[in-house]
Enzyme design. Sequence first.
Site, mmCIF file in Angstrom:
data_model
loop_
_atom_site.group_PDB
_atom_site.id
_atom_site.type_symbol
_atom_site.label_atom_id
_atom_site.label_comp_id
_atom_site.label_asym_id
_atom_site.label_seq_id
_atom_site.Cartn_x
_atom_site.Cartn_y
_atom_site.Cartn_z
ATOM 1 C CG HIS A 161 -1.858 -1.029 1.417
ATOM 2 N ND1 HIS A 161 -1.785 -1.959 2.432
ATOM 3 C CD2 HIS A 161 -2.982 -1.331 0.724
ATOM 4 C CE1 HIS A 161 -2.815 -2.788 2.348
ATOM 5 N NE2 HIS A 161 -3.557 -2.435 1.319
ATOM 6 N N GLY B 80 -2.840 -1.223 -7.283
ATOM 7 C CA GLY B 80 -1.748 -2.189 -7.341
ATOM 8 C C GLY B 80 -2.018 -3.299 -8.344
HETATM 9 P P1 AMP Z 1 -6.633 -3.298 -0.429
HETATM 10 O O1 AMP Z 1 -6.446 -2.577 0.861
HETATM 11 O O2 AMP Z 1 -6.322 -4.757 -0.368
HETATM 12 O O3 AMP Z 1 -7.964 -2.986 -1.067
HETATM 13 O O4 AMP Z 1 -5.538 -2.703 -1.418
HETATM 14 C C1 AMP Z 1 -5.498 -1.326 -1.704
HETATM 15 C C2 AMP Z 1 -4.611 -1.112 -2.893
HETATM 16 O O5 AMP Z 1 -3.296 -1.579 -2.604
HETATM 17 C C3 AMP Z 1 -5.089 -1.881 -4.130
HETATM 18 O O6 AMP Z 1 -4.936 -1.067 -5.280
HETATM 19 C C4 AMP Z 1 -4.167 -3.065 -4.154
HETATM 20 O O7 AMP Z 1 -3.971 -3.607 -5.452
HETATM 21 C C5 AMP Z 1 -2.890 -2.455 -3.636
HETATM 22 N N1 AMP Z 1 -2.007 -3.496 -3.120
HETATM 23 C C6 AMP Z 1 -2.337 -4.500 -2.276
HETATM 24 N N2 AMP Z 1 -1.285 -5.315 -2.066
HETATM 25 C C7 AMP Z 1 -0.267 -4.824 -2.813
HETATM 26 C C8 AMP Z 1 1.091 -5.233 -3.041
HETATM 27 N N3 AMP Z 1 1.608 -6.321 -2.473
HETATM 28 N N4 AMP Z 1 1.848 -4.479 -3.880
HETATM 29 C C9 AMP Z 1 1.325 -3.368 -4.474
HETATM 30 N N5 AMP Z 1 0.063 -2.944 -4.297
HETATM 31 C C10 AMP Z 1 -0.728 -3.651 -3.489
#
Ligand code: AMP
Length: 294
Positions: A49, A159
């Site tokens: 994140h 991401g």
């Molecule tokens: P989430 O909190 O899981 O909804 O993720 C929020 C954002 O962070 C989304 O755009 C995800 O794709 C991104 N994200 C989650 N894990 C990763 C990671 N390991 N590397 C890069 N971006 C990530």
Amino acid sequence: MGMLEPPTQASLPHVVRSKNEIWREVVVWKESGKTVGLVPTMGALHAGHLSLVERSVAECHVTVVTIFVNPTQFGPQEDFAKYPRNLDADLAQLGKLGVDVVFAPADDEMYPPGHSTFVEPPEVAHRLEGQCRPGHFRGVATIVLKLLNVIPADAAYFGQKDYQQCLVIRRMVEDLDLPVRIEVCPTLREPDGLAMSSRNVYLDAGQRERALAVSRSLTTAADLAAAGQRDAETIRQAMRDVLLTAGIQRIDYVALADRESLEEVQEVKGPVVALVAAYVGETRLIDNVVIRPR
Ligand code: AMP
């Protein structure tokens, strides 16, 4: 001189709970010529994140991070209730990166009683995750559109970890003429290859070890393609074998697909995306990698 500097105290971001308030703040920034970056998250922040946040902070004058565990993207049997939440730790991390504002609305701020309008997600939402998690992308598309409405950002950062989600959002932004630039950032991994995820905290030590097979199945696919293997089914079978050998039996899908449509390919002629969704214990993990064959 010579005196010890006091440690610099990063100030915590301003937390906004109300849609009206965040909208007014963003409009004032925009009227003063500032560019605004949006990073939507569900909190429980990790370095993945934070890499999105750093990119936004580097590229935009002001960055708004949203922390909202969106109930409409979880199925009835999924982990909405137990999804990790840790606002204080999240705010401390964001403060260190120089984030100005965090929008962290309550559920009924985004979905007040009577809310009943949803985005019908695009075609690409129907495959893979869409098959396994009915209604998931309807919830994702709806909340992302709502967040973009209350935070009319110049750019929004997502991401590649959620590869299909990026395709869904890009398509929605194009189809609905939303005036925002979508930036997709690379997947951050633990040193041993496991993709960072808020759900990794569910894994015990044994599961954490087995979970490595998910990213290993992707490197196996990339290695086979690099070695000249063109038959997609042979590669998919090799990916399944890696998972099964590690004791991962509950496999939602193993795909080798077109990078845009996510249709399965038969032959690897150009770049493709390999995607996996599988359960390690009760924890559902997803990962993907773009493969460029020799
Ligand atoms: P989430 O909190 O899981 O909804 O993720 C929020 C954002 O962070 C989304 O755009 C995800 O794709 C991104 N994200 C989650 N894990 C990763 C990671 N390991 N590397 C890069 N971006 C990530």
